[in-house]
Design a protein around this motif. Structure first.
Motif, PDB file in Angstrom:
ATOM      1  N   SER A  65       0.955  -1.133   0.214  1.00 30.94           N
ATOM      2  CA  SER A  65       0.157  -0.084  -0.166  1.00 30.94           C
ATOM      3  C   SER A  65       1.172   1.249  -0.154  1.00 30.94           C
ATOM      4  O   SER A  65       0.481   2.350  -0.602  1.00 30.94           O
ATOM      5  N   LEU A  66       2.040   1.330   0.539  1.00 32.01           N
ATOM      6  CA  LEU A  66       2.900   2.346   0.746  1.00 32.01           C
ATOM      7  C   LEU A  66       3.461   2.589  -0.635  1.00 32.01           C
ATOM      8  O   LEU A  66       3.486   3.906  -1.131  1.00 32.01           O
ATOM      9  N   VAL A  67       3.864   1.479  -1.412  1.00 38.27           N
ATOM     10  CA  VAL A  67       4.457   1.832  -2.600  1.00 38.27           C
ATOM     11  C   VAL A  67       3.484   2.262  -3.738  1.00 38.27           C
ATOM     12  O   VAL A  67       3.660   3.018  -4.646  1.00 38.27           O
ATOM     13  N   PHE A  68       2.211   1.497  -3.684  1.00 37.09           N
ATOM     14  CA  PHE A  68       0.929   1.900  -4.429  1.00 37.09           C
ATOM     15  C   PHE A  68       0.541   3.064  -4.378  1.00 37.09           C
ATOM     16  O   PHE A  68       0.463   3.807  -5.318  1.00 37.09           O
ATOM     17  N   GLY A  69       0.731   3.786  -3.054  1.00 31.47           N
ATOM     18  CA  GLY A  69       0.039   5.106  -2.726  1.00 31.47           C
ATOM     19  C   GLY A  69       1.178   6.047  -3.277  1.00 31.47           C
ATOM     20  O   GLY A  69       0.658   7.188  -3.782  1.00 31.47           O
ATOM     21  N   GLY A  70       2.547   5.667  -3.437  1.00 31.80           N
ATOM     22  CA  GLY A  70       3.408   6.608  -3.917  1.00 31.80           C
ATOM     23  C   GLY A  70       3.426   6.829  -5.261  1.00 31.80           C
ATOM     24  O   GLY A  70       3.636   7.678  -5.971  1.00 31.80           O
ATOM     25  N   LEU A  71       3.306   5.373  -6.097  1.00 31.49           N
ATOM     26  CA  LEU A  71       3.089   5.638  -7.473  1.00 31.49           C
ATOM     27  C   LEU A  71       1.472   5.968  -7.944  1.00 31.49           C
ATOM     28  O   LEU A  71       1.839   6.925  -8.944  1.00 31.49           O
ATOM     29  N   TYR A  72       0.673   5.665  -7.541  1.00 32.12           N
ATOM     30  CA  TYR A  72      -0.609   5.983  -7.886  1.00 32.12           C
ATOM     31  C   TYR A  72      -1.243   7.432  -7.809  1.00 32.12           C
ATOM     32  O   TYR A  72      -1.416   8.012  -8.293  1.00 32.12           O
ATOM     33  N   LEU A  73      -0.566   7.928  -6.570  1.00 32.99           N
ATOM     34  CA  LEU A  73      -0.923   9.252  -6.286  1.00 32.99           C
ATOM     35  C   LEU A  73       0.231  10.374  -6.037  1.00 32.99           C
ATOM     36  O   LEU A  73       0.022  11.329  -5.862  1.00 32.99           O
ATOM     37  N   LYS A  74       1.397   9.594  -6.827  1.00 30.88           N
ATOM     38  CA  LYS A  74       2.290  10.442  -6.837  1.00 30.88           C
ATOM     39  C   LYS A  74       2.654  11.117  -5.518  1.00 30.88           C
ATOM     40  O   LYS A  74       2.981  12.327  -5.383  1.00 30.88           O
ATOM     41  N   LEU A  75       2.950  10.261  -4.383  1.00 30.46           N
ATOM     42  CA  LEU A  75       3.115  11.062  -3.032  1.00 30.46           C
ATOM     43  C   LEU A  75       4.707  10.546  -2.775  1.00 30.46           C
ATOM     44  O   LEU A  75       5.178   9.677  -3.172  1.00 30.46           O
ATOM     45  N   ASN A  76       5.180  11.501  -1.955  1.00 24.61           N
ATOM     46  CA  ASN A  76       6.377  11.068  -1.445  1.00 24.61           C
ATOM     47  C   ASN A  76       6.485  10.331  -0.051  1.00 24.61           C
ATOM     48  O   ASN A  76       5.966  10.496   0.843  1.00 24.61           O
ATOM     49  N   ILE A  77       7.104   9.114  -0.421  1.00 23.70           N
ATOM     50  CA  ILE A  77       6.868   8.013   0.663  1.00 23.70           C
ATOM     51  C   ILE A  77       7.937   7.971   1.520  1.00 23.70           C
ATOM     52  O   ILE A  77       8.061   7.112   2.583  1.00 23.70           O
ATOM     53  N   ALA A  78       8.761   9.106   1.672  1.00 21.61           N
ATOM     54  CA  ALA A  78       9.926   9.033   2.483  1.00 21.61           C
ATOM     55  C   ALA A  78       9.542   9.006   4.046  1.00 21.61           C
ATOM     56  O   ALA A  78      10.223   7.854   4.650  1.00 21.61           O
ATOM     57  N   VAL A 314     -10.218   4.023  11.123  1.00 22.27           N
ATOM     58  CA  VAL A 314     -10.264   4.870   9.853  1.00 22.27           C
ATOM     59  C   VAL A 314      -8.960   4.987   9.486  1.00 22.27           C
ATOM     60  O   VAL A 314      -8.704   4.956   8.128  1.00 22.27           O
ATOM     61  N   PHE A 315      -8.139   5.216  10.257  1.00 25.45           N
ATOM     62  CA  PHE A 315      -6.688   5.312   9.958  1.00 25.45           C
ATOM     63  C   PHE A 315      -5.910   4.216   8.862  1.00 25.45           C
ATOM     64  O   PHE A 315      -5.562   4.174   7.980  1.00 25.45           O
ATOM     65  N   VAL A 316      -6.361   3.151   9.444  1.00 25.38           N
ATOM     66  CA  VAL A 316      -5.928   1.750   8.741  1.00 25.38           C
ATOM     67  C   VAL A 316      -6.530   1.746   7.155  1.00 25.38           C
ATOM     68  O   VAL A 316      -6.015   1.459   6.208  1.00 25.38           O
ATOM     69  N   LEU A 317      -8.050   1.926   7.492  1.00 29.02           N
ATOM     70  CA  LEU A 317      -8.643   1.871   6.113  1.00 29.02           C
ATOM     71  C   LEU A 317      -8.175   3.093   4.993  1.00 29.02           C
ATOM     72  O   LEU A 317      -7.941   2.673   4.005  1.00 29.02           O
ATOM     73  N   ALA A 318      -7.731   4.235   5.667  1.00 26.76           N
ATOM     74  CA  ALA A 318      -7.297   5.406   4.722  1.00 26.76           C
ATOM     75  C   ALA A 318      -5.947   5.074   4.390  1.00 26.76           C
ATOM     76  O   ALA A 318      -5.571   5.492   3.064  1.00 26.76           O
ATOM     77  N   THR A 319      -5.135   4.329   4.949  1.00 27.58           N
ATOM     78  CA  THR A 319      -3.692   4.141   4.654  1.00 27.58           C
ATOM     79  C   THR A 319      -3.538   2.843   4.084  1.00 27.58           C
ATOM     80  O   THR A 319      -2.480   2.917   2.960  1.00 27.58           O
ATOM     81  N   THR A 320      -4.064   1.895   4.423  1.00 23.59           N
ATOM     82  CA  THR A 320      -3.809   0.625   3.672  1.00 23.59           C
ATOM     83  C   THR A 320      -5.073  -0.139   3.227  1.00 23.59           C
ATOM     84  O   THR A 320      -4.754  -1.163   2.858  1.00 23.59           O
ATOM     85  N   GLY A 321      -6.196   0.513   3.245  1.00 25.25           N
ATOM     86  CA  GLY A 321      -7.029  -0.005   2.602  1.00 25.25           C
ATOM     87  C   GLY A 321      -7.895  -1.225   3.139  1.00 25.25           C
ATOM     88  O   GLY A 321      -7.569  -1.520   4.315  1.00 25.25           O
TER      89      GLY A 321
END
Length: 394
Positions: A65-78, A314-321
Motif C-alpha cells: 500500500s505504501l508503494v502503491f500510494g506513492g506511484l498511484y497518487l504521486k506521493l513522497n513516501i520517504a 479509519v486510519f488503517v482503512l485510509a492508509t492501507t485500505g
C-alpha cells in the motif's frame, strides 16, 4: 551467551527511557526507538526463528500500500517508509522478546521481572504527570511548537493527556489483575493511585477504556457482584471530579466539551474521504500528512497530529485500505487465540481491549510507546499449545 547479555542490556535501558516519553526524542525518533531497534538487530543475527505467514502478510500488504500510494497518487513516501519501518521494528520486537523469554532458564522469573519493569515504568509516568500538573499546569505556550494548548490537565511526559491516559489505564489494569490474583493490598492502593491520576487527565477516552476493560475482567471471572462496586466507585469519582473541576476551569477540564468531539468527527470524515479515493490498498502507511498537503490543501504540516487520524480503524482503512484492515483483524484474532488464560494473559487481554477502545478516539494502536508495552505483555502471555509465531529453542 554474549548476545543474551546484550539483549538484557537493551531491555534494561528500554525500560529506563520508556517513562520519559516524548522528552527523549529528536524529531520523530525517540531513544526508545533506537534501543528497540538494537534489540531486534541483535536478535535477528543471533536467533533462529520463523515468522508466521500472517505477520508476513501484514508486512506485505502494508508495504504494498505504501508503494502503491506513492506511484498511484504521486506521493513522497520517504516519511511513510520510516514510520512503516518503525512499525515493523516494534512488531518484530514482540516476536524476538517472546523467543528471549522462551529461551530463558527460569521462564517464570523473567515473566515476573518484565511485568514489574513495566509496572514501575507506568508508576513513573504517573509521577511525572503529577510533577507537570503542579509545576507546569499551563501548556498553552507549546501550541507554537505543534502541541495542543492544554490548561489544568495532567499531560505528563508524553505531552498529551490522551496518550498519557492509556498508560495510566495499563497501570490500573495491572494493579487490578494483580490484586485479584494475590489479594495484596499494595496493588489495591496502586489501583486507586492510577485511577485518581487518570481522572486529572480529563481524557474521556481513557475513562471509557478503563470502564470497558474492567467490565471485561468482571465478566471473564463471572464476578458480577463487582459490577455494583465498579459503578458505585465510578459515580463517586465523577462526582468528586465535577466538584473539583469548578475550581480550575478550562475548556479541557469541561467533561461536556464538544470541541474535541467535533474535531474527531471532522478527522474521521477526512479519513473516510481519503479511503473512498483508494479503498482497496489505501494511500500508503502514514502518508496522511503528505496526502492532505497535496490533495486537500492542508498546509499545517507542523502539527503533531498531521500524520494521523484520530480513529485507528479509519486510519488503517485510509492508509492501507480494505486489505490492510483485513490483515490486521486476522493477526489480532490469532494473537487473542494464542493468549494464555492466566495472570499474564488477563493483563494482556484487558490491556488490548482498553487500547482498542481508546484507539477509537486517539490513534493509539500505532503509537510506538503503546506498541512497546503491548509487545512486552504479548511476549509473556503466550500459550504453549498454540503458537502464532513458530519458534525454535536453538
Amino acid at each position: 551467551m554474549v548476545h543474551a547479555k546484550k539483549l538484557e542490556l537493551m531491555l534494561f535501558l528500554s525500560f529506563i527511557v520508556f517513562p520519559f516519553g516524548q522528552l527523549f526524542k529528536i524529531g520523530s525518533v525517540s531513544l526508545l526507538d533506537i534501543l528497540v531497534a538494537l534489540f531486534v538487530v541483535i536478535s535477528f543475527f543471533n536467533t533462529k526463528i520463523k515468522i508466521d505467514r500472517h505477520l508476513l502478510a501484514l508486512f506485505f500488504v502494508f508495504g504494498f500500500s505504501l508503494v502503491f500510494g506513492g506511484l498511484y497518487l504521486k506521493l513522497n513516501i520517504a516519511t511513510g517508509f520510516l514510520y512503516f519501518g518503525r512499525l515493523i521494528t516494534y512488531l518484530l520486537f514482540a516476536v524476538f522478546l517472546r523467543q528471549f523469554v522462551f529461551n530463558y532458564v527460569d521462564k517464570e522469573e523473567i515473566k515476573k521481572r518484565l511485568v514489574n519493569f513495566i509496572f514501575v515504568g507506568l508508576v513513573a509516568i504517573a509521577i511525572f504527570g503529577w510533577l507537570q500538573y503542579f509545576l507546569y499546569p499551563d501548556f498553552r505556550p507549546f501550541f507554537a511548537f505543534g502541541w495542543d494548548d492544554h490548561l489544568y490537565r495532567l499531560i505528563g511526559s508524553f505531552l498529551d493527556p490522551g496518550f498519557t491516559s492509556i498508560f495510566l489505564v495499563f497501570g490500573a489494569l495491572i494493579s487490578l489483575v494483580s490484586w485479584k490474583t494475590t489479594k495484596n493490598k499494595w496493588y489495591l492502593l496502586s489501583l486507586v493511585f492510577f485511577v485518581v491520576t487518570l481522572i486529572f487527565t480529563y481524557s474521556r477516552a481513557g475513562y471509557l477504556a478503563l470502564l470497558v476493560s474492567s467490565v471485561y475482567l468482571i465478566i471473564k471471572d463471572k464476578a458480577y457482584s463487582y459490577v455494583i462496586y465498579l459503578f458505585s466507585f465510578m459515580s463517586i469519582v465523577f462526582l468528586g471530579l465535577g466538584i473539583f473541576s469548578s475550581f480550575k476551569v478550562s475548556e479541557g477540564t469541561n467533561l461536556l466539551r464538544t470541541y474535541s468531539i467535533t474535531q474527531r468527527i471532522i478527522s474521521s470524515q477526512s479519513g473516510i474521504k481519503i479511503f473512498s479515493n483508494s479503498p482497496l490498498f489505501g494511500i500508503g502507511y502514514n502518508n496522511v500528512c503528505e496526502y492532505k498537503n497535496k490533495y486537500l490543501g492542508d498546509t499545517n504540516t507542523q502539527s503533531h497530529a498531521c500524520s494521523g487520524l484520530d480513529n485507528s480503524i479509519v486510519f488503517v482503512l485510509a492508509t492501507t485500505g480494505f486489505f490492510g484492515l483485513l490483515s490486521l483483524i486476522k493477526l489480532i484474532s490469532l494473537v487473542y487465540l494464542n493468549t494464555a488464560d492466566n495472570w499474564y494473559g488477563q493483563i494482556f487481554s484487558a490491556s488490548g481491549i482498553a487500547l482498542l477502545v481508546h484507539s477509537q478516539f486517539n490513534n493509539s494502536i500505532f503509537y510506538s510507546f503503546c506498541l512497546f508495552v503491548l509487545g512486552v505483555m504479548y511476549a509473556i502471555s503466550r500459550k504453549k499449545s498454540l503458537k502464532l509465531f513458530r519458534e525454535t529453542d536453538k
